[in-house]
Design an enzyme around this catalytic site. Structure first.
Site, PDB file in Angstrom:
ATOM      1  N   ARG A 173     -81.363  72.463 -86.100  1.00 54.64           N
ATOM      2  CA  ARG A 173     -82.497  73.219 -85.740  1.00 54.64           C
ATOM      3  C   ARG A 173     -82.032  74.588 -85.665  1.00 54.64           C
ATOM      4  NH1 ARG A 173     -83.306  68.707 -82.142  1.00 54.64           N
ATOM      5  NH2 ARG A 173     -82.184  69.893 -80.369  1.00 54.64           N
ATOM      6  N   GLU A 215    -103.824  80.464 -77.074  1.00 57.16           N
ATOM      7  CA  GLU A 215    -104.327  79.565 -78.099  1.00 57.16           C
ATOM      8  C   GLU A 215    -104.985  78.509 -77.793  1.00 57.16           C
ATOM      9  OE1 GLU A 215    -100.870  77.962 -80.269  1.00 57.16           O
ATOM     10  OE2 GLU A 215    -101.986  77.211 -81.805  1.00 57.16           O
ATOM     11  N   LYS A 261     -96.682  82.407 -75.520  1.00 60.21           N
ATOM     12  CA  LYS A 261     -97.564  81.602 -75.901  1.00 60.21           C
ATOM     13  C   LYS A 261     -98.033  80.393 -75.125  1.00 60.21           C
ATOM     14  CE  LYS A 261     -97.906  78.598 -79.010  1.00 60.21           C
ATOM     15  NZ  LYS A 261     -97.661  77.865 -80.245  1.00 60.21           N
ATOM     16  N   LYS A 320    -105.328  83.388 -80.163  1.00 61.36           N
ATOM     17  CA  LYS A 320    -104.708  82.689 -81.410  1.00 61.36           C
ATOM     18  C   LYS A 320    -105.662  81.531 -81.467  1.00 61.36           C
ATOM     19  CE  LYS A 320    -100.939  80.265 -83.054  1.00 61.36           C
ATOM     20  NZ  LYS A 320     -99.553  79.935 -83.364  1.00 61.36           N
TER      21      LYS A 320
HETATM   22  C1  5MM Z   1     -95.090  75.849 -84.541  1.00 65.56           C
HETATM   23  O1  5MM Z   1     -95.737  74.861 -83.897  1.00 65.56           O
HETATM   24  C2  5MM Z   1     -96.104  75.318 -82.462  1.00 65.56           C
HETATM   25  C3  5MM Z   1     -95.743  74.310 -81.544  1.00 65.56           C
HETATM   26  O2  5MM Z   1     -96.195  73.069 -81.544  1.00 65.56           O
HETATM   27  P1  5MM Z   1     -95.735  71.760 -80.679  1.00 65.56           P
HETATM   28  O3  5MM Z   1     -95.874  72.466 -79.260  1.00 65.56           O
HETATM   29  O4  5MM Z   1     -96.682  70.833 -80.857  1.00 65.56           O
HETATM   30  O5  5MM Z   1     -94.427  71.407 -81.062  1.00 65.56           O
HETATM   31  C4  5MM Z   1     -97.799  75.165 -82.353  1.00 65.56           C
HETATM   32  O6  5MM Z   1     -98.193  75.674 -81.168  1.00 65.56           O
HETATM   33  C5  5MM Z   1     -98.304  76.352 -83.299  1.00 65.56           C
HETATM   34  O7  5MM Z   1     -97.733  77.648 -83.115  1.00 65.56           O
HETATM   35  C6  5MM Z   1     -99.674  76.451 -83.809  1.00 65.56           C
HETATM   36  O8  5MM Z   1    -100.011  75.078 -83.684  1.00 65.56           O
HETATM   37  C7  5MM Z   1     -99.918  77.267 -84.776  1.00 65.56           C
HETATM   38  O9  5MM Z   1     -99.281  76.540 -85.831  1.00 65.56           O
HETATM   39  P2  5MM Z   1     -99.989  76.058 -87.111  1.00 65.56           P
HETATM   40  O10 5MM Z   1     -98.971  74.990 -88.099  1.00 65.56           O
HETATM   41  O11 5MM Z   1    -101.144  75.656 -86.967  1.00 65.56           O
HETATM   42  O12 5MM Z   1    -100.211  77.423 -87.980  1.00 65.56           O
END
Ligand code: 5MM
Length: 338
Positions: free
Chosen positions: A43, A174, A133, A216
């Site tokens: 990672r 978001e 966020k 968002k």
């Molecule tokens: C990058 O993924 C973010 C974290 O997701 P998890 O908490 O589920 O691991 C996620 O919040 C992301 O910032 C948003 O969904 C926007 O990502 P996408 O891929 O939808 O643009």
């Protein structure tokens, strides 16, 4: 920097946010898809590739980090957040603790993480974060979302936003209405509208300063199983209609999530959004998968060849930078791009 100045810098024209805040389970899924198993080292290495792309700041204003990443350093020893600041990119941090089933609301979830939040925000600010966020997840289905679920999530988003502002961090709020399902564009429109109304209502009740936040949102799309074929302009028009009804002009910017759209789809729709004429807010991006998918593929195929992974990221950043100005065109994409 004031909350307003940070929010404005994050949505500077031609730039947007790279969401790289995947939690461990999500990162495990993403890495498994390209044949890699997830470990702290993998990672870190992957995220180092993302954050060291030369000239990234030209189209990337901020990067959202995960708790593990904000505590890690580049191979040079410099902490990631400090490296971003030096490169003119604003570090952000995901501060929610993921979703949990909402008791008595089958198949619905609420985002947790309010307990001890202020202390964590203070620590993240000391580590270099300038924005935070929190993601709420809303599913469309038979009789869903319920008002109870929408209210619970909107309340949590507003409580987090108030706490973030109190600690000097810009909240990126978001509320994601998922694409999964057989619902129509119209239904997504109605649900997104109800969710954003509730979020606004709770933000005001929690005394959040709307001039110092970013929202968002999801784009308004038909469900992935709907079979509905809708053009980019129609998607942009439906999205803007909902946003104009629900997000006050005092909010400086909207940074869309990509939500499972292909990288080119997300860019094409962002471009269409920016061609809808003058809007009260900046229309930008905070993409995870739509920025990272080609990078992860390139890196997994040849981990030693950072230049190809960087080129993939810089290309998507440039495409989205153009879309922010309504100046993207399909001819700018390689013919193989999905
Ligand atoms: C990058 O993924 C973010 C974290 O997701 P998890 O908490 O589920 O691991 C996620 O919040 C992301 O910032 C948003 O969904 C926007 O990502 P996408 O891929 O939808 O643009």
């Amino acid at each position: 920097m004031s909350l307003q100045a940070t929010a404005k810098a994050l949505v500077e024209p031609g730039k947007g946010i790279l969401a790289a805040d995947e939690s461990h389970p999500t990162m495990e899924k993403r890495l498994a898809r390209v044949g890699l198993s997830s470990s702290e080292r993998v990672r870190r290495d992957y995220r180092e590739v993302l954050m060291t792309a030369p000239g990234l700041s030209e189209h990337v204003s901020g990067v959202i980090l995960f708790d593990e990443t904000i505590r890690q350093s580049r191979s040079t020893g410099r902490p990631f957040a400090q490296g971003l600041l030096r490169a003119g990119i604003i570090p952000g941090i995901k501060v929610d603790a993921g979703t949990t089933p909402l008791p008595r609301f089958p198949a619905e979830v609420v985002t947790q993480g309010l307990d001890g939040l202020s202390a964590r925000l203070t620590e993240y600010a000391a580590l270099g974060a300038r924005f935070a966020k929190w993601r709420a997840v809303i599913r469309i289905g038979d009789g869903r979302p319920t008002a109870g679920c929408v209210e619970a999530n909107a309340h949590a988003l507003a409580r987090y936003a108030a706490a973030a502002q109190e600690c000097g961090l810009v909240p990126v709020v978001e509320p994601e209405v998922l694409m999964d399902g057989s619902h129509s564009l119209e239904r997504c429109s109605l649900v997104t509208s109800a969710v954003l109304h509730a979020v606004h209502d709770h933000l005001v009740r929690q005394r959040v300063d709307l001039t110092g936040i970013l929202i968002k949102p999801n784009m308004v799309l038909p469900g992935t199983e709907s079979g509905q074929d809708v053009g980019d302009d129609e998607i942009a028009a439906a999205t803007v209609r909902v946003l104009r009804d629900t997000v006050p002009a005092s909010v400086p910017g909207l940074v869309f999530l990509s939500g499972g759209q292909t990288p080119v789809e997300a860019t094409a729709r962002l471009d269409a959004l920016n061609r809808t004429g003058a809007q009260p807010w900046e229309l930008s991006f905070s993409f995870g998968r739509a920025l990272q998918a080609p990078v992860l593929e390139a890196w997994a195929a040849h981990p030693e060849d950072r230049a190809s992974a960087h080129a993939a990221l810089l290309h998507r950043a440039r495409m989205n930078g153009a879309a922010r100005r309504g100046r993207w065109s399909r001819s700018l994409e390689p013919s193989t791009a999905g």
